[in-house]
Design a protein around this motif. Sequence first.
Motif, mmCIF file in Angstrom:
data_model
loop_
_atom_site.group_PDB
_atom_site.id
_atom_site.type_symbol
_atom_site.label_atom_id
_atom_site.label_comp_id
_atom_site.label_asym_id
_atom_site.label_seq_id
_atom_site.Cartn_x
_atom_site.Cartn_y
_atom_site.Cartn_z
ATOM 1 N N ILE A 5 0.831 -1.208 0.000
ATOM 2 C CA ILE A 5 0.000 0.000 0.000
ATOM 3 C C ILE A 5 0.864 1.256 0.000
ATOM 4 O O ILE A 5 0.589 2.211 -0.741
ATOM 5 C CB ILE A 5 -0.993 -0.028 1.181
ATOM 6 N N LEU A 6 1.925 1.257 0.800
ATOM 7 C CA LEU A 6 2.847 2.403 0.814
ATOM 8 C C LEU A 6 3.463 2.605 -0.574
ATOM 9 O O LEU A 6 3.538 3.735 -1.074
ATOM 10 C CB LEU A 6 3.940 2.192 1.867
ATOM 11 N N GLY A 7 3.898 1.521 -1.194
ATOM 12 C CA GLY A 7 4.470 1.615 -2.538
ATOM 13 C C GLY A 7 3.471 2.150 -3.550
ATOM 14 O O GLY A 7 3.816 2.989 -4.394
ATOM 15 N N LEU A 8 2.226 1.678 -3.474
ATOM 16 C CA LEU A 8 1.192 2.166 -4.391
ATOM 17 C C LEU A 8 0.917 3.648 -4.175
ATOM 18 O O LEU A 8 0.773 4.410 -5.149
ATOM 19 C CB LEU A 8 -0.101 1.361 -4.219
ATOM 20 N N LEU A 9 0.832 4.059 -2.913
ATOM 21 C CA LEU A 9 0.595 5.473 -2.622
ATOM 22 C C LEU A 9 1.724 6.341 -3.184
ATOM 23 O O LEU A 9 1.477 7.399 -3.784
ATOM 24 C CB LEU A 9 0.450 5.700 -1.123
ATOM 25 N N LEU A 10 2.958 5.890 -3.010
ATOM 26 C CA LEU A 10 4.099 6.654 -3.511
ATOM 27 C C LEU A 10 4.137 6.657 -5.036
ATOM 28 O O LEU A 10 4.204 7.714 -5.667
ATOM 29 C CB LEU A 10 5.400 6.080 -2.940
ATOM 30 N N PHE A 11 4.085 5.472 -5.644
ATOM 31 C CA PHE A 11 4.212 5.369 -7.103
ATOM 32 C C PHE A 11 3.047 6.050 -7.831
ATOM 33 O O PHE A 11 3.252 6.891 -8.704
ATOM 34 C CB PHE A 11 4.304 3.898 -7.515
ATOM 35 N N ILE A 12 1.840 5.695 -7.461
ATOM 36 C CA ILE A 12 0.676 6.260 -8.148
ATOM 37 C C ILE A 12 0.475 7.722 -7.763
ATOM 38 O O ILE A 12 0.136 8.552 -8.606
ATOM 39 C CB ILE A 12 -0.587 5.412 -7.883
ATOM 40 N N PHE A 40 11.505 12.866 -8.974
ATOM 41 C CA PHE A 40 10.372 12.069 -9.434
ATOM 42 C C PHE A 40 10.831 10.659 -9.783
ATOM 43 O O PHE A 40 10.225 9.670 -9.347
ATOM 44 C CB PHE A 40 9.728 12.736 -10.654
ATOM 45 N N ALA A 41 11.914 10.549 -10.549
ATOM 46 C CA ALA A 41 12.419 9.242 -10.973
ATOM 47 C C ALA A 41 12.862 8.398 -9.782
ATOM 48 O O ALA A 41 12.539 7.202 -9.703
ATOM 49 C CB ALA A 41 13.572 9.417 -11.957
ATOM 50 N N VAL A 42 13.582 8.990 -8.845
ATOM 51 C CA VAL A 42 14.076 8.253 -7.680
ATOM 52 C C VAL A 42 12.906 7.787 -6.807
ATOM 53 O O VAL A 42 12.836 6.618 -6.408
ATOM 54 C CB VAL A 42 15.066 9.111 -6.851
ATOM 55 N N GLY A 47 9.012 3.694 -5.085
ATOM 56 C CA GLY A 47 7.630 3.243 -4.995
ATOM 57 C C GLY A 47 7.416 1.924 -5.712
ATOM 58 O O GLY A 47 6.752 1.021 -5.185
ATOM 59 N N LEU A 48 8.007 1.790 -6.880
ATOM 60 C CA LEU A 48 7.868 0.551 -7.652
ATOM 61 C C LEU A 48 8.526 -0.623 -6.914
ATOM 62 O O LEU A 48 7.957 -1.718 -6.855
ATOM 63 C CB LEU A 48 8.474 0.725 -9.043
ATOM 64 N N ILE A 49 9.683 -0.384 -6.332
ATOM 65 C CA ILE A 49 10.350 -1.434 -5.548
ATOM 66 C C ILE A 49 9.476 -1.842 -4.362
ATOM 67 O O ILE A 49 9.309 -3.031 -4.078
ATOM 68 C CB ILE A 49 11.744 -0.965 -5.077
ATOM 69 N N LEU A 50 8.890 -0.872 -3.679
ATOM 70 C CA LEU A 50 8.008 -1.180 -2.552
ATOM 71 C C LEU A 50 6.784 -1.970 -3.000
ATOM 72 O O LEU A 50 6.335 -2.886 -2.300
ATOM 73 C CB LEU A 50 7.580 0.102 -1.837
ATOM 74 N N VAL A 51 6.236 -1.630 -4.173
ATOM 75 C CA VAL A 51 5.094 -2.373 -4.714
ATOM 76 C C VAL A 51 5.490 -3.828 -4.958
ATOM 77 O O VAL A 51 4.776 -4.762 -4.558
ATOM 78 C CB VAL A 51 4.556 -1.723 -6.012
ATOM 79 N N ILE A 52 6.618 -4.039 -5.604
ATOM 80 C CA ILE A 52 7.067 -5.396 -5.930
ATOM 81 C C ILE A 52 7.350 -6.198 -4.655
ATOM 82 O O ILE A 52 6.883 -7.329 -4.501
ATOM 83 C CB ILE A 52 8.310 -5.351 -6.849
ATOM 84 N N VAL A 53 8.102 -5.616 -3.734
ATOM 85 C CA VAL A 53 8.424 -6.308 -2.479
ATOM 86 C C VAL A 53 7.159 -6.537 -1.657
ATOM 87 O O VAL A 53 6.937 -7.625 -1.116
ATOM 88 C CB VAL A 53 9.476 -5.506 -1.673
ATOM 89 N N GLY A 54 6.318 -5.527 -1.574
ATOM 90 C CA GLY A 54 5.079 -5.642 -0.808
ATOM 91 C C GLY A 54 4.150 -6.700 -1.372
ATOM 92 O O GLY A 54 3.547 -7.472 -0.618
ATOM 93 N N TYR A 55 4.051 -6.772 -2.684
ATOM 94 C CA TYR A 55 3.203 -7.783 -3.311
ATOM 95 C C TYR A 55 3.765 -9.181 -3.057
ATOM 96 O O TYR A 55 3.017 -10.110 -2.750
ATOM 97 C CB TYR A 55 3.082 -7.523 -4.814
#
Length: 188
Positions: A5-12, A40-42, A47-55
């Motif tokens: 959820i944290l990764g999604l909030l950050l990335f999206i 933005f890129a960093v 965020g994408l890394i958090l999404v992948i790890v979180g999933y």
Amino acid sequence: MEILILGLLLFIGLHLIPTLPPLKAGLQQSLGENRYKALFAVLAGLGLILVIVGYAKAPAEPRFFNSFVGARHGAPLAMAISFILLAAANMKSHIRAWVKHPMLLGVGIWALVHLLANGHEKATILFSAFLAFVVIDLISVLRRDSYKPFEPALKYDVIAVASGLLLALLVMTFHRQLMGVAVVPWGR
């Protein structure tokens, strides 16, 4: 689940900044164009890394609904179309000229097919979030009339179709190794 959820909030959340032009302009002005893009890129990468790890760490249960058989069977075709659209998104292709926003449509197809083909909590959260993002961003780009016309060339359509199909076939072939689920009979 919290990491996902944290990764999604950050990335999206970052990708929704352009839907608010005054906010984006203010950030670019205060940070400078290059610092804004770098930050933005960093942060998007984080965020994408958090999404992948979180999933990966989130439990597969509970199930919210049973997956739709039609979505599972139609996924290979839908994903081939999605990858072609993603490939065409930054090329001066007829596909992009016709669709206008192929990246959003490609991500939307990916999210919808995966949402319907799964049904467990973490997949529902992930794919619903991306589907909601696509809808919000599409409304925004249509309101802002952000499409810039260009002269399309057939060679870019050929490149988009060939590269999109190749990538789709590779992902389908190795989907079991990447995601733990075989999606085609020849998948490893």
